[in-house]
Design an enzyme around this catalytic site. Structure first.
Site, PDB file in Angstrom:
ATOM      1  N   TYR A  26      60.180 -49.501 -36.187  1.00 18.75           N
ATOM      2  CA  TYR A  26      59.705 -50.284 -35.045  1.00 18.75           C
ATOM      3  C   TYR A  26      59.820 -51.781 -35.341  1.00 18.75           C
ATOM      4  CZ  TYR A  26      56.346 -52.370 -31.793  1.00 18.75           C
ATOM      5  OH  TYR A  26      55.747 -53.175 -30.851  1.00 18.75           O
ATOM      6  N   GLU A  48      49.950 -51.985 -24.708  1.00 23.89           N
ATOM      7  CA  GLU A  48      48.997 -52.852 -25.392  1.00 23.89           C
ATOM      8  C   GLU A  48      47.606 -52.700 -24.790  1.00 23.89           C
ATOM      9  OE1 GLU A  48      49.226 -54.396 -28.108  1.00 23.89           O
ATOM     10  OE2 GLU A  48      51.380 -54.503 -28.466  1.00 23.89           O
ATOM     11  N   TRP A  56      47.654 -49.266 -33.261  1.00 19.34           N
ATOM     12  CA  TRP A  56      48.995 -49.219 -32.701  1.00 19.34           C
ATOM     13  C   TRP A  56      49.710 -47.936 -33.142  1.00 19.34           C
ATOM     14  CZ3 TRP A  56      51.749 -50.112 -28.851  1.00 19.34           C
ATOM     15  CH2 TRP A  56      53.155 -50.057 -28.901  1.00 19.34           C
TER      16      TRP A  56
END
Length: 200
Positions: A26, A48, A56
């Site tokens: 990522y 988000e 995350w």
């Protein structure tokens, strides 16, 4: 204290990558590179907002499920979701089943439609808040730009878009190059930003 950690190839990466093996991919291929695609920008704002109060890693591991559940975050499609869609989503074990956040995504899609009508694209709106380079990478969780964007989005009716959420969005979508000093990807992100044509 070093801001980097050794990546799989022996090269330094931002230290947060060490929290999970999947973070390296990522980080290397997405995080911090400028994005002008409305669908990707909207998806990231939504993800988000789902991350608020969570990690995350949790959201990234469920990202494909989120994409499936929210029709790839196609703005017009999500804006048309109704009560039946909300109930469907709240029974979907593949995503984060939080009624307020689910409803916020639908609300925000409708708000995004209005922004696109006004600015021509979500990207043109977002990129007017391009952030200045921070004096020291990864030392702040908000910026003057994220505070301003958050305030304006809320005024326009958006939900779950606080300054910290917006700043994380800015970091990920390349509105600021917050790769650590010494990270092997920092210069790549900087070059991408130099080559990027800011949407207007």
């Amino acid at each position: 204290m070093s801001q980097t950690t050794q990546g799989p190839d022996g090269q330094p990466r931002c230290k947060w990558c060490q929290a999970a093996p999947e973070f390296f991919d990522y980080h290397d291929n997405e995080w911090g590179y400028p994005v002008a695609d409305d669908q990707r920008l909207f998806e990231k704002l939504c993800l988000e907002s789902f991350q608020s109060g969570l990690s995350w890693r949790t959201i990234l591991s469920k990202r494909e499920n989120f994409r499936r559940a929210f029709k790839q975050f196609e703005i017009n499609a999500v804006a048309a979701f109704d009560d039946a869609d909300i109930e469907r989503l709240l029974h979907d074990e593949g995503i984060v089943r939080h009624r307020g956040k689910v409803q916020a995504v639908i609300n925000n899609a409708q708000c995004a439609q209005r922004l696109i009508t006004e600015y021509g694209s979500l990207a043109a709106y977002v990129w007017q808040y391009e952030a200045d380079m921070p004096p020291e990478p990864q030392t702040a969780s908000t910026s003057a730009e994220s505070v301003a964007m958050s305030k304006d989005l809320k005024k326009r009716g958006w939900k779950f878009v606080g300054p910290t959420t917006v700043f994380a969005f800015m970091q990920a979508m390349g509105l600021v190059n917050d790769h650590a000093n010494g990270c092997v990807m920092r210069e790549k992100a900087a070059q991408n930003r130099r080559d990027f044509i800011v949407p207007t």
